[in-house]
Design a protein around this motif. Structure first.
Motif, PDB file in Angstrom:
ATOM      1  N   LEU A 198       0.835  -1.196   0.000  1.00 28.52           N
ATOM      2  CA  LEU A 198       0.000   0.000   0.000  1.00 28.52           C
ATOM      3  C   LEU A 198       0.870   1.246   0.000  1.00 28.52           C
ATOM      4  N   ASP A 199       0.499   2.211  -0.838  1.00 26.15           N
ATOM      5  CA  ASP A 199       1.199   3.494  -0.911  1.00 26.15           C
ATOM      6  C   ASP A 199       0.164   4.594  -0.729  1.00 26.15           C
ATOM      7  N   ILE A 200       0.360   5.449   0.267  1.00 29.22           N
ATOM      8  CA  ILE A 200      -0.562   6.547   0.519  1.00 29.22           C
ATOM      9  C   ILE A 200       0.207   7.851   0.352  1.00 29.22           C
ATOM     10  N   GLU A 201      -0.242   8.675  -0.581  1.00 27.60           N
ATOM     11  CA  GLU A 201       0.371   9.974  -0.825  1.00 27.60           C
ATOM     12  C   GLU A 201      -0.677  11.051  -0.576  1.00 27.60           C
ATOM     13  N   ASP A 202      -0.371  11.988   0.290  1.00 28.26           N
ATOM     14  CA  ASP A 202      -1.332  13.036   0.601  1.00 28.26           C
ATOM     15  C   ASP A 202      -0.757  14.414   0.301  1.00 28.26           C
ATOM     16  N   GLY A 203      -1.608  15.417   0.409  1.00 31.21           N
ATOM     17  CA  GLY A 203      -1.184  16.788   0.231  1.00 31.21           C
ATOM     18  C   GLY A 203      -0.827  17.180  -1.198  1.00 31.21           C
ATOM     19  N   HIS A 204      -1.358  16.459  -2.183  1.00 27.58           N
ATOM     20  CA  HIS A 204      -1.075  16.770  -3.583  1.00 27.58           C
ATOM     21  C   HIS A 204      -1.985  17.882  -4.086  1.00 27.58           C
ATOM     22  N   ASP A 205      -1.447  18.702  -4.979  1.00 29.81           N
ATOM     23  CA  ASP A 205      -2.295  19.659  -5.685  1.00 29.81           C
ATOM     24  C   ASP A 205      -3.056  18.867  -6.728  1.00 29.81           C
ATOM     25  N   MET A 206      -4.357  18.770  -6.566  1.00 30.85           N
ATOM     26  CA  MET A 206      -5.180  18.008  -7.488  1.00 30.85           C
ATOM     27  C   MET A 206      -6.297  18.886  -8.013  1.00 30.85           C
ATOM     28  N   TYR A 207      -6.624  18.668  -9.274  1.00 30.16           N
ATOM     29  CA  TYR A 207      -7.643  19.467  -9.941  1.00 30.16           C
ATOM     30  C   TYR A 207      -8.695  18.546 -10.528  1.00 30.16           C
ATOM     31  N   PHE A 208      -9.934  18.942 -10.409  1.00 30.35           N
ATOM     32  CA  PHE A 208     -11.038  18.175 -10.955  1.00 30.35           C
ATOM     33  C   PHE A 208     -11.978  19.158 -11.631  1.00 30.35           C
ATOM     34  N   ALA A 209     -12.348  18.864 -12.864  1.00 28.67           N
ATOM     35  CA  ALA A 209     -13.213  19.744 -13.653  1.00 28.67           C
ATOM     36  C   ALA A 209     -12.628  21.153 -13.748  1.00 28.67           C
ATOM     37  N   GLY A 210     -11.297  21.221 -13.847  1.00 34.02           N
ATOM     38  CA  GLY A 210     -10.619  22.492 -14.020  1.00 34.02           C
ATOM     39  C   GLY A 210     -10.416  23.317 -12.772  1.00 34.02           C
ATOM     40  N   GLU A 211     -10.821  22.782 -11.617  1.00 34.37           N
ATOM     41  CA  GLU A 211     -10.704  23.519 -10.363  1.00 34.37           C
ATOM     42  C   GLU A 211      -9.872  22.736  -9.362  1.00 34.37           C
ATOM     43  N   ARG A 212      -9.098  23.463  -8.571  1.00 36.50           N
ATOM     44  CA  ARG A 212      -8.363  22.825  -7.485  1.00 36.50           C
ATOM     45  C   ARG A 212      -9.385  22.401  -6.439  1.00 36.50           C
ATOM     46  N   ARG A 213      -9.410  21.100  -6.159  1.00 37.31           N
ATOM     47  CA  ARG A 213     -10.426  20.571  -5.244  1.00 37.31           C
ATOM     48  C   ARG A 213      -9.824  19.492  -4.363  1.00 37.31           C
ATOM     49  N   GLU A 214     -10.584  19.166  -3.334  1.00 41.64           N
ATOM     50  CA  GLU A 214     -10.218  18.019  -2.507  1.00 41.64           C
ATOM     51  C   GLU A 214     -10.758  16.783  -3.204  1.00 41.64           C
ATOM     52  N   CYS A 215      -9.853  15.961  -3.686  1.00 41.35           N
ATOM     53  CA  CYS A 215     -10.254  14.760  -4.402  1.00 41.35           C
ATOM     54  C   CYS A 215      -9.218  13.665  -4.163  1.00 41.35           C
ATOM     55  N   ALA A 216      -9.474  12.490  -4.704  1.00 40.82           N
ATOM     56  CA  ALA A 216      -8.573  11.361  -4.509  1.00 40.82           C
ATOM     57  C   ALA A 216      -8.579  10.467  -5.737  1.00 40.82           C
ATOM     58  N   TYR A 217      -7.446   9.829  -5.958  1.00 41.85           N
ATOM     59  CA  TYR A 217      -7.307   8.826  -7.020  1.00 41.85           C
ATOM     60  C   TYR A 217      -6.746   7.563  -6.384  1.00 41.85           C
ATOM     61  N   VAL A 218      -7.391   6.451  -6.651  1.00 40.10           N
ATOM     62  CA  VAL A 218      -6.967   5.158  -6.119  1.00 40.10           C
ATOM     63  C   VAL A 218      -6.714   4.229  -7.296  1.00 40.10           C
ATOM     64  N   ASN A 219      -5.514   3.652  -7.362  1.00 39.84           N
ATOM     65  CA  ASN A 219      -5.223   2.653  -8.387  1.00 39.84           C
ATOM     66  C   ASN A 219      -4.945   1.331  -7.698  1.00 39.84           C
ATOM     67  N   VAL A 220      -5.618   0.294  -8.153  1.00 40.95           N
ATOM     68  CA  VAL A 220      -5.480  -1.044  -7.592  1.00 40.95           C
ATOM     69  C   VAL A 220      -4.854  -1.928  -8.662  1.00 40.95           C
ATOM     70  N   ALA A 221      -3.644  -2.401  -8.404  1.00 46.31           N
ATOM     71  CA  ALA A 221      -2.954  -3.292  -9.331  1.00 46.31           C
ATOM     72  C   ALA A 221      -3.093  -4.721  -8.808  1.00 46.31           C
ATOM     73  N   LEU A 222      -3.523  -5.618  -9.704  1.00 49.12           N
ATOM     74  CA  LEU A 222      -3.793  -6.999  -9.314  1.00 49.12           C
ATOM     75  C   LEU A 222      -3.034  -7.985 -10.206  1.00 49.12           C
ATOM     76  N   TYR A 223      -2.558  -9.044  -9.592  1.00 47.37           N
ATOM     77  CA  TYR A 223      -2.015 -10.169 -10.336  1.00 47.37           C
ATOM     78  C   TYR A 223      -3.194 -11.036 -10.749  1.00 47.37           C
ATOM     79  N   THR A 224      -3.419 -11.123 -12.010  1.00 47.22           N
ATOM     80  CA  THR A 224      -4.529 -11.818 -12.678  1.00 47.22           C
ATOM     81  C   THR A 224      -5.839 -11.028 -12.548  1.00 47.22           C
ATOM     82  N   ALA A 225      -6.731 -11.312 -13.441  1.00 41.07           N
ATOM     83  CA  ALA A 225      -8.014 -10.609 -13.480  1.00 41.07           C
ATOM     84  C   ALA A 225      -8.926 -11.068 -12.344  1.00 41.07           C
ATOM     85  N   ALA A 226      -9.716 -10.137 -11.857  1.00 40.40           N
ATOM     86  CA  ALA A 226     -10.680 -10.432 -10.795  1.00 40.40           C
ATOM     87  C   ALA A 226     -12.090 -10.293 -11.365  1.00 40.40           C
ATOM     88  N   PRO A 227     -13.058 -10.965 -10.761  1.00 41.33           N
ATOM     89  CA  PRO A 227     -14.447 -10.856 -11.224  1.00 41.33           C
ATOM     90  C   PRO A 227     -14.979  -9.424 -11.119  1.00 41.33           C
TER      91      PRO A 227
END
Length: 113
Positions: free
Chosen positions: A41-70
């Motif tokens: 697990l990697d948690i990175e906070d305090g990033h300047d993030m923009y959503f719909a052209g505006e600086r907002r409080e938002c999050a991006y989560v990427n889940v990497a898996l070995y083999t496909a899941a249902p």
């Protein structure tokens, strides 16, 4: 052998980081064959993030898996993660993107699977 990367614009407290770690460790088991015992697990906070052209409080989560899941398991996991981030750090589900990357090969312990 899942890997989860969480990037958020919010500055997290130690308690919030620990809660996210604990909750993701629990939730990953909703995906068959995955568990906290092999979760990186990697948690990175305090990033300047923009959503719909505006600086907002938002999050991006990427889940990497070995083999496909249902699809149903991934859907359940994704919904639970969005709910958890809204409940625990106040990031609305509408401001969370979550993606899955699934790989047929994965190296762990020096051995390619």
């Amino acid at each position: 052998m899942p890997y989860i990367s969480v990037t958020t614009s919010k500055e997290l407290t130690g308690v919030e980081r620990d809660t996210i770690r604990r909750e993701l460790g629990f939730l990953i088991s909703t995906i068959p064959g995955k568990s906290e015992a092999v979760l990186m697990l990697d948690i990175e906070d305090g990033h300047d993030m923009y959503f719909a052209g505006e600086r907002r409080e938002c999050a991006y989560v990427n889940v990497a898996l070995y083999t496909a899941a249902p699809f149903a398991a991934k859907s359940e996991f994704a919904g639970a993660v969005c709910e958890m981030l809204e409940r625990e750090i106040g990031t609305p589900s509408d401001d969370v993107y979550l993606t899955f990357s699934e790989y047929p090969n994965w190296c762990w312990g020096g051995s390619l699977k």
